[in-house]
Design an enzyme around this catalytic site. Structure first.
Site, PDB file in Angstrom:
ATOM      1  CG  HIS A 137      -2.164  -0.848   1.015  1.00  0.00           C
ATOM      2  ND1 HIS A 137      -3.035  -0.687  -0.036  1.00  0.00           N
ATOM      3  CD2 HIS A 137      -2.657  -1.886   1.759  1.00  0.00           C
ATOM      4  CE1 HIS A 137      -4.018  -1.570   0.058  1.00  0.00           C
ATOM      5  NE2 HIS A 137      -3.808  -2.319   1.131  1.00  0.00           N
ATOM      6  CG  ASP A 167      -2.697   5.166  -3.250  1.00  0.00           C
ATOM      7  OD1 ASP A 167      -1.847   4.329  -3.594  1.00  0.00           O
ATOM      8  OD2 ASP A 167      -3.600   4.918  -2.435  1.00  0.00           O
TER       9      ASP A 167
END
Length: 370
Positions: A137, A167
């Site tokens: 992540h 992200d």
């Protein structure tokens, strides 16, 4: 006319990087079709708080799109999607490398249907390399790219970032840049492309100064001791008397002189050669003598590059952002109207209507989207 009017985007992504990328395309006029799992859809639909059936995060990231629900493992999935694939200009996917190939929707298979398609794959580690299949992540990409190690708290340990930089800055924004460049090439040549967007790779741009130092001199930076990581009194966060914080960035000499004069810093410690830890200690003591409102008043109208750290609630209500209309666009959902997510588009390019996110599978027949 919006810049992407007439552009069709097939979006197989979920959660944040891909959906935010397709949101930006949709806001610029593209028709975006989300391909979602039957029953559950994009996992972001379940994230709380819910507004009606879906999470507000889903609504924020999927304003103005359409949705079809399709089991990609079904034997007829590719045939169902074939008309959309044949017409699409852009395809966005966010699976681990190899997944789309196993579904019959990899780049080569899609290219056989539509040679001009711009096929964008967003992953953490990229399509190649030893880490390509590794689950991770945002925090992991920041940790292994060296970015997280440059943040240090009072105890020297890295501090959890409040933003999902990998992200968005490493995934969404590079995806948009490369998609638009690929569309430009397609206009000239008719050829599409497979774009390999690796979030971890793209984080290195943000530590350009550290790379320069390391490559040129071998002096690799560390958290807490560099100009922008806590080692300088001129780029520092100081606590005020009322428990709030001052973000002080008077880097240039003219700003530093103004700042030093206003806070009453002793002359010897204004010298650039003064020991940084001594300067930081005295500045901290002086800032702690007054409240945030007192410092705000003292710095008002002065060139000092100082700010009281705002809460998100305060920032949203800041007259500067309200004057600029940052939150003027609206999101329509279940009878409510909320400010839409600001996206980095010039106002002239962005949709101005109040738009909703799609219900799961609301466009059940792909043919109606052609």
């Amino acid at each position: 006319m919006q810049p992407l009017d007439g552009v069709l985007v097939l979006d197989f992504s979920t959660l944040l990087p891909g959906p935010l990328a397709s949101l930006i395309l949709a806001e610029a006029g593209a028709q975006v079709v989300k391909v979602e799992r039957p029953g559950r859809g994009d996992e972001m639909r379940s994230y709380e708080p819910l507004i009606g059936a879906d999470g507000v995060n889903f609504h924020m990231l999927n304003r103005g799109k359409r949705s079809i629900a399709l089991d990609l493992k079904a034997a007829d999935a590719v045939e169902t999607l074939r008309p959309l694939i044949a017409k699409a200009d852009i395809l966005i996917e966010q699976f681990r490398p190899g997944v789309m190939d196993r579904l019959g929707l990899g780049y080569e298979a899609v290219k056989a249907i539509n040679p001009g398609i711009v096929y964008c794959s967003i992953t953490g580690w990229g399509q190649t390399g030893p880490k390509a299949p590794v689950a991770a992540h945002d925090l992991n990409y920041m940790a292994e790219s060296g970015v997280l190690g440059l943040s240090a708290g009072a105890d020297g340990a890295p501090v959890l970032p409040p933003v999902l930089a990998a992200d968005i800055a490493g995934g969404t924004y590079p995806a948009i840049m490369n998609i638009l460049m690929a569309l430009r090439v397609k206009e000239k040549t008719g050829e599409g492309a497979h774009l390999d967007i690796a979030m971890a790779d793209n984080l290195f741009s943000f530590v350009y100064w550290g790379l320069g130092n390391g490559f040129a001199t071998g002096a690799w930076p560390a958290g807490g001791r560099e100009l922008v990581t806590g080692g300088s009194p001129r780029y520092q966060i100081y606590r005020t008397k009322d428990g709030r914080h001052l973000a002080a960035a008077p880097l240039e000499d003219k700003f530093w002189e103004n700042f030093s004069t206003i806070i009453g810093l002793s002359e010897p410690l204004r010298d650039p050669a003064a020991p940084a830890h001594e300067v930081i200690a005295e500045v901290a003591a002086r800032i702690a003598d007054r409240t945030s409102d007192e410092w705000r008043a003292a710095f008002a109208g002065k060139d000092v590059c100082c700010s009281i750290v705002a809460t998100l609630e305060e920032a949203v209500a800041d007259p500067h952002f309200t004057t600029r209309g940052v939150f003027a666009h609206r999101l329509s959902l279940d009878g409510q109207s909320l400010p839409a997510l600001p996206v980095p588009l010039a106002p002239t390019f962005r949709s101005t209507t109040e738009i909703a996110a799609p219900a799961l599978g609301e466009a059940s027949d792909p043919a109606q989207l052609l």
